[in-house]
Design a protein around this motif. Sequence first.
Motif, PDB file in Angstrom:
ATOM      1  N   PHE A  16       0.832  -1.201   0.000  1.00 35.41           N
ATOM      2  CA  PHE A  16       0.000   0.000   0.000  1.00 35.41           C
ATOM      3  C   PHE A  16       0.870   1.254   0.000  1.00 35.41           C
ATOM      4  N   LYS A  17       0.318   2.306  -0.582  1.00 29.31           N
ATOM      5  CA  LYS A  17       0.940   3.621  -0.497  1.00 29.31           C
ATOM      6  C   LYS A  17       0.527   4.277   0.820  1.00 29.31           C
ATOM      7  N   GLU A  18       1.057   5.464   1.073  1.00 35.23           N
ATOM      8  CA  GLU A  18       0.753   6.156   2.333  1.00 35.23           C
ATOM      9  C   GLU A  18      -0.737   6.455   2.467  1.00 35.23           C
ATOM     10  N   ASP A  19      -1.426   6.692   1.329  1.00 37.24           N
ATOM     11  CA  ASP A  19      -2.866   6.958   1.376  1.00 37.24           C
ATOM     12  C   ASP A  19      -3.694   5.680   1.420  1.00 37.24           C
ATOM     13  N   LYS A  20      -3.016   4.537   1.546  1.00 34.71           N
ATOM     14  CA  LYS A  20      -3.616   3.198   1.671  1.00 34.71           C
ATOM     15  C   LYS A  20      -4.196   2.672   0.358  1.00 34.71           C
ATOM     16  N   SER A  21      -3.917   3.337  -0.744  1.00 32.31           N
ATOM     17  CA  SER A  21      -4.246   2.774  -2.050  1.00 32.31           C
ATOM     18  C   SER A  21      -3.195   1.715  -2.398  1.00 32.31           C
ATOM     19  N   ILE A  22      -3.522   0.827  -3.324  1.00 25.50           N
ATOM     20  CA  ILE A  22      -2.614  -0.269  -3.664  1.00 25.50           C
ATOM     21  C   ILE A  22      -1.431   0.259  -4.470  1.00 25.50           C
ATOM     22  N   ASP A  23      -0.247  -0.181  -4.094  1.00 26.35           N
ATOM     23  CA  ASP A  23       0.980   0.207  -4.786  1.00 26.35           C
ATOM     24  C   ASP A  23       1.319  -0.892  -5.799  1.00 26.35           C
ATOM     25  N   PHE A  24       0.837  -0.737  -7.020  1.00 24.78           N
ATOM     26  CA  PHE A  24       1.004  -1.781  -8.027  1.00 24.78           C
ATOM     27  C   PHE A  24       2.447  -1.892  -8.501  1.00 24.78           C
ATOM     28  N   ASP A  25       3.190  -0.808  -8.496  1.00 28.13           N
ATOM     29  CA  ASP A  25       4.610  -0.875  -8.870  1.00 28.13           C
ATOM     30  C   ASP A  25       5.380  -1.733  -7.863  1.00 28.13           C
ATOM     31  N   ALA A  26       5.095  -1.541  -6.586  1.00 30.19           N
ATOM     32  CA  ALA A  26       5.750  -2.339  -5.551  1.00 30.19           C
ATOM     33  C   ALA A  26       5.328  -3.806  -5.651  1.00 30.19           C
ATOM     34  N   LEU A  27       4.078  -4.046  -6.015  1.00 29.68           N
ATOM     35  CA  LEU A  27       3.608  -5.422  -6.187  1.00 29.68           C
ATOM     36  C   LEU A  27       4.393  -6.123  -7.297  1.00 29.68           C
ATOM     37  N   ARG A  28       4.619  -5.423  -8.381  1.00 27.06           N
ATOM     38  CA  ARG A  28       5.412  -5.989  -9.475  1.00 27.06           C
ATOM     39  C   ARG A  28       6.848  -6.281  -9.010  1.00 27.06           C
ATOM     40  N   LYS A  29       7.394  -5.377  -8.216  1.00 21.17           N
ATOM     41  CA  LYS A  29       8.739  -5.571  -7.691  1.00 21.17           C
ATOM     42  C   LYS A  29       8.795  -6.811  -6.786  1.00 21.17           C
ATOM     43  N   LEU A  30       7.742  -7.001  -6.003  1.00 29.07           N
ATOM     44  CA  LEU A  30       7.659  -8.172  -5.120  1.00 29.07           C
ATOM     45  C   LEU A  30       7.607  -9.467  -5.931  1.00 29.07           C
ATOM     46  N   VAL A  31       6.824  -9.473  -6.999  1.00 30.24           N
ATOM     47  CA  VAL A  31       6.752 -10.662  -7.855  1.00 30.24           C
ATOM     48  C   VAL A  31       8.117 -10.946  -8.475  1.00 30.24           C
ATOM     49  N   ARG A  32       8.816  -9.914  -8.914  1.00 28.50           N
ATOM     50  CA  ARG A  32      10.155 -10.120  -9.497  1.00 28.50           C
ATOM     51  C   ARG A  32      11.131 -10.682  -8.466  1.00 28.50           C
ATOM     52  N   LEU A  33      11.008 -10.231  -7.216  1.00 31.98           N
ATOM     53  CA  LEU A  33      11.855 -10.787  -6.153  1.00 31.98           C
ATOM     54  C   LEU A  33      11.621 -12.286  -6.006  1.00 31.98           C
ATOM     55  N   GLN A  34      10.365 -12.702  -6.101  1.00 33.54           N
ATOM     56  CA  GLN A  34      10.038 -14.126  -5.991  1.00 33.54           C
ATOM     57  C   GLN A  34      10.568 -14.918  -7.186  1.00 33.54           C
ATOM     58  N   LEU A  35      10.450 -14.335  -8.367  1.00 28.84           N
ATOM     59  CA  LEU A  35      10.967 -15.007  -9.560  1.00 28.84           C
ATOM     60  C   LEU A  35      12.484 -15.167  -9.466  1.00 28.84           C
ATOM     61  N   ASP A  36      13.164 -14.119  -9.078  1.00 30.40           N
ATOM     62  CA  ASP A  36      14.625 -14.172  -8.949  1.00 30.40           C
ATOM     63  C   ASP A  36      15.054 -15.113  -7.826  1.00 30.40           C
ATOM     64  N   GLY A  37      14.255 -15.195  -6.780  1.00 25.13           N
ATOM     65  CA  GLY A  37      14.582 -16.041  -5.634  1.00 25.13           C
ATOM     66  C   GLY A  37      14.178 -17.486  -5.785  1.00 25.13           C
ATOM     67  N   LYS A  38      13.610 -17.839  -6.961  1.00 27.10           N
ATOM     68  CA  LYS A  38      13.260 -19.219  -7.298  1.00 27.10           C
ATOM     69  C   LYS A  38      12.135 -19.791  -6.434  1.00 27.10           C
ATOM     70  N   THR A  39      11.151 -18.959  -6.129  1.00 28.71           N
ATOM     71  CA  THR A  39       9.911 -19.436  -5.515  1.00 28.71           C
ATOM     72  C   THR A  39       9.189 -20.346  -6.507  1.00 28.71           C
ATOM     73  N   ASP A  40       8.450 -21.337  -5.994  1.00 33.09           N
ATOM     74  CA  ASP A  40       7.815 -22.332  -6.866  1.00 33.09           C
ATOM     75  C   ASP A  40       6.415 -21.943  -7.318  1.00 33.09           C
ATOM     76  N   PHE A  41       5.635 -21.291  -6.456  1.00 30.98           N
ATOM     77  CA  PHE A  41       4.306 -20.845  -6.874  1.00 30.98           C
ATOM     78  C   PHE A  41       3.868 -19.661  -6.023  1.00 30.98           C
ATOM     79  N   LEU A  42       2.956 -18.873  -6.582  1.00 31.28           N
ATOM     80  CA  LEU A  42       2.497 -17.632  -5.957  1.00 31.28           C
ATOM     81  C   LEU A  42       1.065 -17.792  -5.460  1.00 31.28           C
ATOM     82  N   VAL A  43       0.802 -17.313  -4.265  1.00 35.12           N
ATOM     83  CA  VAL A  43      -0.556 -17.309  -3.717  1.00 35.12           C
ATOM     84  C   VAL A  43      -0.998 -15.859  -3.573  1.00 35.12           C
TER      85      VAL A  43
END
Length: 293
Positions: A16-43
């Motif tokens: 979330f951003k400071e105004d509590k709206s969803i931070d979609f850029d950060a969400l994409r960054k989180l998914v990339r961290l999982q891909l780079d870290g070799k996570t097996d599946f996303l929930v």
Amino acid sequence: MNNIFKGAGVALVTPFKEDKSIDFDALRKLVRLQLDGKTDFLVVQGTTGESPALSWEEKLQILQTVIDENAGRLKIVFGVGGNNTLAIGETLKKVPAGVDGILSVSPYYNKPTQQGIIEHYTHIAACTDLPIILYNVPGRTGSNVLPTTTIELAKIPNIVAVKEASGSMEQIMEIIRLCPDGFEVLSGDDAITLPLIASGAVGVISVVNNAFPELFNQMIHEALEGNYTAARKKHLDLLPVTKMLFEEGNPGGVKVALETRGILSGHLRLPLVPVSNSLKQRIVTETNRLIHA
């Protein structure tokens, strides 16, 4: 239908951003961290994603963002659960393409009997062709799905696994002992995942994995390969931060670790509030130790 969700899964947080709206850029960054870290599946949209504080429209936007950033690389599980059986069944009919499975928590607050739980899952399983992972977390739902109930539900063709967070090693091992071919157990409790894999679980849906995928995923795969000496070392290295992340509730703790790593800001939506300053400092210190080790 056999279970395809094995290894290290991650219950993604919702940035979330400071105004509590969803931070979609950060969400994409989180998914990339999982891909780079070799996570097996996303929930997507488990409790860790603060699903009770999100609208259906927001959940779909989050799901579509994850599907887009993932680009078909990892299997995606979507959380669709609750205590209104008929409504869940209708929601399952509207799940968009790109979802590989459903995580559905046992009905909470209503406190159904074991027969009620069986009939709940029987109904919702008939509303989708997607594989379903049961989710037993008595600490949140107020009722425990007993091993006999889980094994009865395992007879339904598209119910393929259970995420077990009862905290009872004896209960979980009993399910592993009795489960039929094609049905498997996933740990829902990071701290006991290693001994559960040693007992026959096939993986985990993890909170810790959000912030430490590199180390956590290695531990899971070493355990699954039977290399318990190496897995135990990583498990014990992660144990202090694992305890800290849950000390004042989830996902407040893991968002501090992710903020420390520069992935997102640690904002939460009410009724959740940030962890205390003292706990935050301990998590920051331990996160820096682990990522610079």
